[in-house]
Design a protein around this motif. Structure first.
Motif: not given
Length: 177
Positions: A110-132
């Motif tokens: 429920e604790y949100r930073l903008g439009n997503r929760s703090a936990l979701e934000w961390i999960l998104d930041q640490y994903k491996e992303k393939k540069p184009k």
């Protein structure tokens, strides 16, 4: 005054009442009669949010499939793929094919930073992303989640504590504005 302001900006009643105004203008703060209570809440929130790296980690349970694989070495060992997904209803976070964190309380989402929760934000930041760009992908793409896994687990536990404690304070605020 800063502590009071920080608390008021976290007040769900204030956010709902002034939702449209907050999108288009600078916030205007009401003066609540119990000023010092709001100052105390703001001070607690600031302490939590600034010192998130030193709070007590939430006791999430780390479930590892690695032991199962060690017990049955003849089984085919699949490549450990990074997942970083969450199931809010079940209260789980799947980090990779081997590790899952369980016991995430519902209020942590429920604790949100903008439009997503703090936990979701961390999960998104640490994903491996393939540069184009192929050159960057070939020469500079050295990030691997496995290298930071223990640090991310610790961070998720601490941010869960911060989220739960923040929501406790926010619940105290309800109806007081």
């Amino acid at each position: 005054i800063f502590d009071y302001t920080y608390a008021v900006l976290h007040d769900p009643g204030y956010r709902e009442k002034y939702k449209i105004d907050l999108k288009r203008d600078f916030p205007r703060l009401p003066f609540y009669p119990d000023f010092w209570k709001w100052v105390a809440w703001g001070k607690k929130l600031i302490e939590l949010h600034l010192n998130f790296e030193t709070v007590e980690p939430y006791p999430l349970t780390e479930v590892s499939k690695k032991e199962e694989r060690e017990e049955n070495p003849s089984a085919i060992q699949p490549k450990n793929k990074t997942r970083l997904t969450a199931d809010k209803v079940a209260g789980t976070i799947v980090l990779d094919d081997e590790t899952t964190l369980t016991g995430v309380p519902p209020q942590a989402w429920e604790y949100r930073l903008g439009n997503r929760s703090a936990l979701e934000w961390i999960l998104d930041q640490y994903k491996e992303k393939k540069p184009k760009d192929p050159t960057i992908a070939e020469k500079f793409n050295t990030y691997r989640f496995a290298d930071h896994k223990t640090k991310v687990i610790d961070l998720l536990k601490r941010v869960t504590t911060v989220s739960v404690e923040t929501m406790k304070i926010v619940e105290e605020m309800r109806g007081r504005s």
